[in-house]
Design a protein around this motif. Structure first.
Motif, short mmCIF file in Angstrom:
data_model
loop_
_atom_site.label_atom_id
_atom_site.label_comp_id
_atom_site.label_asym_id
_atom_site.label_seq_id
_atom_site.Cartn_x
_atom_site.Cartn_y
_atom_site.Cartn_z
N ARG A 55 0.76 -1.39 -0.01
CA ARG A 55 0.02 0.03 0.04
C ARG A 55 0.72 1.28 0.15
N ILE A 56 0.37 2.11 -0.58
CA ILE A 56 0.87 3.74 -0.56
C ILE A 56 0.02 4.68 0.30
N PHE A 57 0.42 5.27 1.13
CA PHE A 57 -0.09 6.03 1.89
C PHE A 57 0.31 7.64 1.75
N THR A 58 -0.64 8.11 1.54
CA THR A 58 -0.09 9.96 1.29
C THR A 58 -0.70 10.55 2.80
N LEU A 59 0.37 10.77 3.53
CA LEU A 59 0.34 11.65 4.68
C LEU A 59 0.15 12.94 4.57
N GLN A 60 -1.08 13.49 5.01
CA GLN A 60 -1.26 15.01 5.05
C GLN A 60 -1.05 15.43 6.35
N ILE A 61 0.17 16.08 6.39
CA ILE A 61 0.55 16.43 7.88
C ILE A 61 0.16 17.71 8.22
N TRP A 62 -0.58 17.85 9.30
CA TRP A 62 -0.95 19.52 9.63
C TRP A 62 -0.28 19.91 10.79
N ASP A 63 0.45 21.08 10.70
CA ASP A 63 1.19 21.94 11.80
C ASP A 63 0.07 22.98 11.96
N THR A 64 -0.45 23.13 13.47
CA THR A 64 -1.42 24.16 13.65
C THR A 64 -0.55 25.15 14.56
N ALA A 65 -0.91 26.35 14.60
CA ALA A 65 -0.42 27.39 15.43
C ALA A 65 -1.00 27.09 16.64
N ARG A 66 -0.33 27.70 17.92
CA ARG A 66 -0.79 27.56 19.19
C ARG A 66 -1.24 28.83 19.79
N GLN A 67 -1.03 30.00 19.05
CA GLN A 67 -1.60 31.18 19.37
C GLN A 67 -3.00 31.09 19.65
#
Length: 169
Positions: A55-67
């Motif tokens: 299987r091939i996985f596409t990771l959609q990696i979200w980096d969110t602001a803490r503010q």
């Protein structure tokens, strides 16, 4: 030869401002590290394809602001997540103490169908006894030592032995 199945996985990275979330994400996806610290505004995401077995996985990696002014965006970004990565800086114990808040807020805003079994991972820069106890108290969440700057355990924390539980992850 059969076609490989592709799966999109949404991964959310959470932790206090300045703990290295963006650095880890950039090192994992682009194999780059910068000493220049630039706070994330709102949210950003990167994608990376990984193969596991057939299987091939596409990771959609979200980096969110803490503010605080961006916290209301959490609901939209967290919904539909398949995994949540909690990050803290071993040199900033307040960032460790805030892991409970990050986990709880994620579960409140993401509303996963099975919150008790939702997959969390903790990334830290050094082994520390307190993190082992916290992870054990939250259902044996696996955690791994990482360093974006030293390119240690950024790419290949999958399949490593988790020091807290001894399990292969």
């Amino acid at each position: 030869m059969p076609a490989r199945r592709r799966t999109l996985l949404k991964v959310i990275i959470l932790g206090d401002s300045g703990v290295g979330k963006t650095s880890l994400m950039n090192q994992y996806v682009h194999k780059k590290f910068s000493n220049q610290y630039k706070a994330t505004i709102g949210a950003d995401f990167l994608t990376k394809e990984v193969q596991f077995e057939d299987r091939i996985f596409t990771l959609q990696i979200w980096d969110t602001a803490r503010q605080e002014r961006f916290q209301s965006l959490g609901v939209a970004f967290y919904r539909g997540a398949d995994c949540c990565v909690l990050v803290y800086d071993v040199n900033n114990m307040k960032s460790f103490d805030n892991l409970n808040n990050w986990r709880d807020q994620f579960l409140i805003q993401a509303i996963p169908s099975d919150p008790d079994n939702f997959p969390f991972v903790v990334l830290v820069t050094k082994l520390i006894k307190k993190s082992r106890a916290w992870c054990a108290s939250k259902g044996n969440i696996p955690y791994f030592e990482t360093s974006a700057k030293e390119v240690f355990n950024v790419e290949d924390w999958r399949g490593r032995r988790d020091r807290s539980t001894g399990c292969e992850c």
